[in-house]
Design a protein around this motif. Structure first.
Motif, short mmCIF file in Angstrom:
data_model
loop_
_atom_site.label_atom_id
_atom_site.label_comp_id
_atom_site.label_asym_id
_atom_site.label_seq_id
_atom_site.Cartn_x
_atom_site.Cartn_y
_atom_site.Cartn_z
N ALA A 169 0.84 -1.27 0.13
CA ALA A 169 -0.06 -0.09 -0.04
C ALA A 169 1.05 1.18 0.03
O ALA A 169 0.61 2.27 -0.78
N ASP A 170 1.86 1.26 0.76
CA ASP A 170 2.82 2.42 0.89
C ASP A 170 3.43 2.57 -0.36
O ASP A 170 3.52 3.67 -0.79
N ARG A 173 1.23 4.21 -3.12
CA ARG A 173 1.16 5.65 -2.73
C ARG A 173 2.30 6.36 -3.36
O ARG A 173 2.25 7.76 -3.36
N TRP A 174 3.46 5.82 -3.61
CA TRP A 174 4.74 6.27 -4.17
C TRP A 174 4.58 6.70 -5.65
O TRP A 174 4.96 5.91 -6.65
N SER A 175 3.58 7.76 -6.00
CA SER A 175 3.19 8.04 -7.41
C SER A 175 4.17 8.50 -8.38
O SER A 175 3.84 8.73 -9.32
N TRP A 189 2.65 -1.06 -12.41
CA TRP A 189 1.42 -0.33 -12.08
C TRP A 189 0.41 -0.49 -13.21
O TRP A 189 -0.86 -0.54 -12.93
N GLU A 213 -7.52 0.75 4.95
CA GLU A 213 -6.39 1.54 4.40
C GLU A 213 -6.07 0.72 2.92
O GLU A 213 -5.77 1.47 1.94
N GLU A 216 -8.31 1.98 0.31
CA GLU A 216 -7.77 3.38 -0.30
C GLU A 216 -6.43 3.04 -1.29
O GLU A 216 -6.39 3.66 -2.26
N ALA A 217 -5.74 2.19 -0.98
CA ALA A 217 -4.57 1.91 -1.81
C ALA A 217 -5.12 1.19 -2.92
O ALA A 217 -4.43 1.49 -4.13
N LEU A 220 -6.13 3.64 -5.35
CA LEU A 220 -5.12 4.35 -6.05
C LEU A 220 -4.47 3.52 -7.05
O LEU A 220 -4.11 3.90 -8.33
#
Length: 228
Positions: A169-170, A173-175, A189, A213, A216-217, A220
């Motif tokens: 998940a983290d 978020r590293w987009s 991705w 969480e 949400e990930a 994304l």
């Protein structure tokens, strides 16, 4: 301090690089680095080099060292990072970038030992939450060495437990990944893998804070897939 596979990989580093002594005359700009510090660094036994000494060395690229010292220092530098001793100094990709400038001239056994250490460090990181460094920092370091990120990304599906899911998940978020990781990360991705993993985990943890969480990930990840 760390898992047995990381410790074993670290000891292999020391064994593989044992034939490289510290250069008798380290290249350093005396206007940038105190010659006394350089001499103290050169005379300190490898395993006794402190994080402050290592950090000072790494923070002076181009003015301290010409690369001939790296085969001697690599085991201590890598194990210090993995053990969390360097968190107040620089990120893992700082070290990887320095190694990458020179390791084309290293032997296959030496390069393999470094690669195996990163692999053990990575898998240990994915099973720890919170970890010393975010998974994305290790991915950046691996990419700096031009190693294949594929096996590393595949570990998100292979390893079990909550920690790999949190790291996944983290990572999603590293987009805006840095070069040279960007191309391979964007291809990942664009695949179904991260989205499918996150939605499956979100369903399995529905009704929990972790589940929220992961939803949400997953949203994304789905957006990233559609825009790549």
């Amino acid at each position: 301090m760390w898992a047995d596979p990381v410790e074993r990989a670290g000891e292999r580093l020391y064994a593989v690089f044992a034939g490289h002594p510290m250069p008798s005359d380290m290249a350093a700009c005396e206007h940038c680095v105190d010659p006394a510090d350089v001499d103290r660094f050169r005379r300190t036994p490898l395993r006794a080099l402190t994080p402050d000494q290592l950090g000072s060395y790494l923070s002076n690229p181009g003015t301290w060292g010409d690369g001939s010292e790296l085969p001697h220092l690599a085991p201590r530098l890598l194990t210090a990072y993995a053990a969390g001793e360097m968190v107040d100094h620089s990120w893992p990709d700082t070290l990887a970038r320095r190694i990458a400038r020179h390791w084309a001239g290293w032997t296959p056994a030496e390069r393999d030992a470094v690669g195996d250490f990163f692999r053990a460090w990575w898998r240990w990181t994915l099973t720890s939450w919170p970890s010393t460094y975010p998974a994305v920092d290790l991915l950046n370091a691996v990419a700096e060495l031009r190693l294949d990120l594929g096996p590393y990304l595949a570990d998100f599906a292979e390893l079990t437990g909550e920690a790999p899911l949190r790291h996944l998940a983290d990572t999603v978020r590293w987009s805006a990944p840095e070069e040279p990781a960007r191309g391979e990360m964007e291809r990942w991705w664009a695949s179904d893998t991260p989205t499918d993993l996150l939605w499956a985990a979100a369903v399995a943890h529905a009704g929990t804070r972790l589940g929220d969480e992961l939803v949400e990930a997953a949203d994304l990840a789905d957006l990233l897939r559609k825009t790549r």
